[in-house]
Design a protein around this motif. Sequence first.
Motif, PDB file in Angstrom:
ATOM      1  N   MET A   1      96.284  -2.683 -64.317  1.00  0.00           N
ATOM      2  CA  MET A   1      96.642  -4.058 -64.049  1.00  0.00           C
ATOM      3  C   MET A   1      96.517  -4.894 -65.332  1.00  0.00           C
ATOM      4  SD  MET A   1      95.228  -6.342 -60.984  1.00  0.00           S
ATOM      5  CE  MET A   1      94.579  -7.912 -61.346  1.00  0.00           C
ATOM      6  N   PHE A   2      95.468  -4.676 -66.116  1.00  0.00           N
ATOM      7  CA  PHE A   2      95.271  -5.411 -67.364  1.00  0.00           C
ATOM      8  C   PHE A   2      96.375  -5.083 -68.369  1.00  0.00           C
ATOM      9  CE2 PHE A   2      93.232  -6.001 -71.550  1.00  0.00           C
ATOM     10  CZ  PHE A   2      93.004  -7.373 -71.458  1.00  0.00           C
ATOM     11  N   ILE A   3      96.779  -3.809 -68.408  1.00  0.00           N
ATOM     12  CA  ILE A   3      97.845  -3.380 -69.326  1.00  0.00           C
ATOM     13  C   ILE A   3      99.163  -4.041 -68.934  1.00  0.00           C
ATOM     14  CG2 ILE A   3      99.136  -1.390 -70.174  1.00  0.00           C
ATOM     15  CD1 ILE A   3      96.468  -0.823 -71.084  1.00  0.00           C
ATOM     16  N   GLU A   4      99.429  -4.128 -67.640  1.00  0.00           N
ATOM     17  CA  GLU A   4     100.652  -4.797 -67.182  1.00  0.00           C
ATOM     18  C   GLU A   4     100.632  -6.266 -67.588  1.00  0.00           C
ATOM     19  OE1 GLU A   4     101.475  -4.263 -63.043  1.00  0.00           O
ATOM     20  OE2 GLU A   4     101.027  -2.119 -63.141  1.00  0.00           O
ATOM     21  N   PHE A   5      99.474  -6.899 -67.496  1.00  0.00           N
ATOM     22  CA  PHE A   5      99.342  -8.296 -67.899  1.00  0.00           C
ATOM     23  C   PHE A   5      99.653  -8.471 -69.383  1.00  0.00           C
ATOM     24  CE2 PHE A   5      96.673 -11.749 -69.611  1.00  0.00           C
ATOM     25  CZ  PHE A   5      97.247 -12.824 -68.937  1.00  0.00           C
ATOM     26  N   LEU A   6      99.165  -7.571 -70.208  1.00  0.00           N
ATOM     27  CA  LEU A   6      99.414  -7.656 -71.645  1.00  0.00           C
ATOM     28  C   LEU A   6     100.876  -7.401 -71.993  1.00  0.00           C
ATOM     29  CD1 LEU A   6      96.273  -5.848 -73.136  1.00  0.00           C
ATOM     30  CD2 LEU A   6      96.747  -8.298 -73.066  1.00  0.00           C
ATOM     31  N   ASN A   7     101.537  -6.567 -71.226  1.00  0.00           N
ATOM     32  CA  ASN A   7     102.937  -6.238 -71.494  1.00  0.00           C
ATOM     33  C   ASN A   7     103.914  -7.240 -70.880  1.00  0.00           C
ATOM     34  OD1 ASN A   7     102.323  -3.959 -72.999  1.00  0.00           O
ATOM     35  ND2 ASN A   7     102.285  -2.638 -71.180  1.00  0.00           N
ATOM     36  N   ASP A   8     103.436  -8.111 -70.015  1.00  0.00           N
ATOM     37  CA  ASP A   8     104.306  -9.087 -69.349  1.00  0.00           C
ATOM     38  C   ASP A   8     104.710 -10.170 -70.352  1.00  0.00           C
ATOM     39  OD1 ASP A   8     105.702 -10.578 -67.540  1.00  0.00           O
ATOM     40  OD2 ASP A   8     103.926 -11.422 -66.572  1.00  0.00           O
ATOM     41  N   GLU A   9     106.021 -10.295 -70.593  1.00  0.00           N
ATOM     42  CA  GLU A   9     106.521 -11.263 -71.559  1.00  0.00           C
ATOM     43  C   GLU A   9     107.304 -12.391 -70.894  1.00  0.00           C
ATOM     44  OE1 GLU A   9     108.715  -9.293 -74.581  1.00  0.00           O
ATOM     45  OE2 GLU A   9     107.008  -8.107 -75.257  1.00  0.00           O
ATOM     46  N   SER A  10     107.238 -12.513 -69.589  1.00  0.00           N
ATOM     47  CA  SER A  10     108.014 -13.545 -68.914  1.00  0.00           C
ATOM     48  C   SER A  10     107.519 -14.944 -69.280  1.00  0.00           C
ATOM     49  CB  SER A  10     107.971 -13.350 -67.398  1.00  0.00           C
ATOM     50  OG  SER A  10     106.636 -13.416 -66.940  1.00  0.00           O
ATOM     51  N   GLY A  11     106.232 -15.107 -69.475  1.00  0.00           N
ATOM     52  CA  GLY A  11     105.699 -16.407 -69.885  1.00  0.00           C
ATOM     53  C   GLY A  11     106.154 -16.776 -71.287  1.00  0.00           C
ATOM     54  N   ALA A  12     106.210 -15.797 -72.165  1.00  0.00           N
ATOM     55  CA  ALA A  12     106.662 -16.053 -73.533  1.00  0.00           C
ATOM     56  C   ALA A  12     108.116 -16.502 -73.532  1.00  0.00           C
ATOM     57  CB  ALA A  12     106.487 -14.808 -74.382  1.00  0.00           C
ATOM     58  N   THR A  13     108.922 -15.924 -72.667  1.00  0.00           N
ATOM     59  CA  THR A  13     110.326 -16.311 -72.587  1.00  0.00           C
ATOM     60  C   THR A  13     110.445 -17.759 -72.114  1.00  0.00           C
ATOM     61  OG1 THR A  13     110.933 -14.033 -72.096  1.00  0.00           O
ATOM     62  CG2 THR A  13     112.552 -15.720 -71.585  1.00  0.00           C
ATOM     63  N   ALA A  14     109.647 -18.141 -71.144  1.00  0.00           N
ATOM     64  CA  ALA A  14     109.677 -19.512 -70.651  1.00  0.00           C
ATOM     65  C   ALA A  14     109.264 -20.487 -71.747  1.00  0.00           C
ATOM     66  CB  ALA A  14     108.762 -19.655 -69.437  1.00  0.00           C
ATOM     67  N   VAL A  15     108.270 -20.125 -72.527  1.00  0.00           N
ATOM     68  CA  VAL A  15     107.830 -20.984 -73.630  1.00  0.00           C
ATOM     69  C   VAL A  15     108.939 -21.110 -74.671  1.00  0.00           C
ATOM     70  CG1 VAL A  15     106.204 -21.167 -75.545  1.00  0.00           C
ATOM     71  CG2 VAL A  15     105.385 -20.524 -73.287  1.00  0.00           C
ATOM     72  N   GLU A  16     109.608 -20.026 -74.964  1.00  0.00           N
ATOM     73  CA  GLU A  16     110.708 -20.063 -75.937  1.00  0.00           C
ATOM     74  C   GLU A  16     111.830 -20.976 -75.455  1.00  0.00           C
ATOM     75  OE1 GLU A  16     111.694 -15.974 -76.293  1.00  0.00           O
ATOM     76  OE2 GLU A  16     110.005 -15.521 -77.611  1.00  0.00           O
ATOM     77  N   TYR A  17     112.189 -20.871 -74.184  1.00  0.00           N
ATOM     78  CA  TYR A  17     113.232 -21.746 -73.641  1.00  0.00           C
ATOM     79  C   TYR A  17     112.772 -23.203 -73.686  1.00  0.00           C
ATOM     80  CZ  TYR A  17     116.081 -17.867 -71.966  1.00  0.00           C
ATOM     81  OH  TYR A  17     116.888 -16.757 -71.893  1.00  0.00           O
ATOM     82  N   GLY A  18     111.522 -23.440 -73.421  1.00  0.00           N
ATOM     83  CA  GLY A  18     110.986 -24.801 -73.491  1.00  0.00           C
ATOM     84  C   GLY A  18     111.059 -25.368 -74.902  1.00  0.00           C
ATOM     85  N   LEU A  19     110.736 -24.546 -75.887  1.00  0.00           N
ATOM     86  CA  LEU A  19     110.813 -24.998 -77.281  1.00  0.00           C
ATOM     87  C   LEU A  19     112.254 -25.276 -77.702  1.00  0.00           C
ATOM     88  CD1 LEU A  19     108.210 -22.632 -78.963  1.00  0.00           C
ATOM     89  CD2 LEU A  19     107.998 -25.085 -78.582  1.00  0.00           C
ATOM     90  N   ILE A  20     113.171 -24.434 -77.261  1.00  0.00           N
ATOM     91  CA  ILE A  20     114.586 -24.655 -77.576  1.00  0.00           C
ATOM     92  C   ILE A  20     115.068 -25.955 -76.936  1.00  0.00           C
ATOM     93  CG2 ILE A  20     116.921 -23.787 -77.166  1.00  0.00           C
ATOM     94  CD1 ILE A  20     115.724 -20.945 -77.476  1.00  0.00           C
ATOM     95  N   ALA A  21     114.697 -26.192 -75.685  1.00  0.00           N
ATOM     96  CA  ALA A  21     115.104 -27.423 -75.003  1.00  0.00           C
ATOM     97  C   ALA A  21     114.519 -28.654 -75.703  1.00  0.00           C
ATOM     98  CB  ALA A  21     114.659 -27.381 -73.542  1.00  0.00           C
TER      99      ALA A  21
END
Length: 53
Positions: free
Chosen positions: A1-21
């Motif tokens: 479960m911890f490894i899946e959390f570290l590999n999850d990049e969906s939050g990073a994508t949301a942050v990137e879209y927020g910065l672009i906006a």
Amino acid sequence: MFIEFLNDESGATAVEYGLIAALIAATLVAGAGLMGESINNFFLETGDKLDES
């Protein structure tokens, strides 16, 4: 479960879209400010020329 959390990049994508906006919004605000001053100067000059006539 911890490894899946570290590999999850969906939050990073949301942050990137927020910065672009945010960057796009800042660019639009700056451009509108510059264009507004230019249009204002145009109408002031036109009004001065009409007053001289």
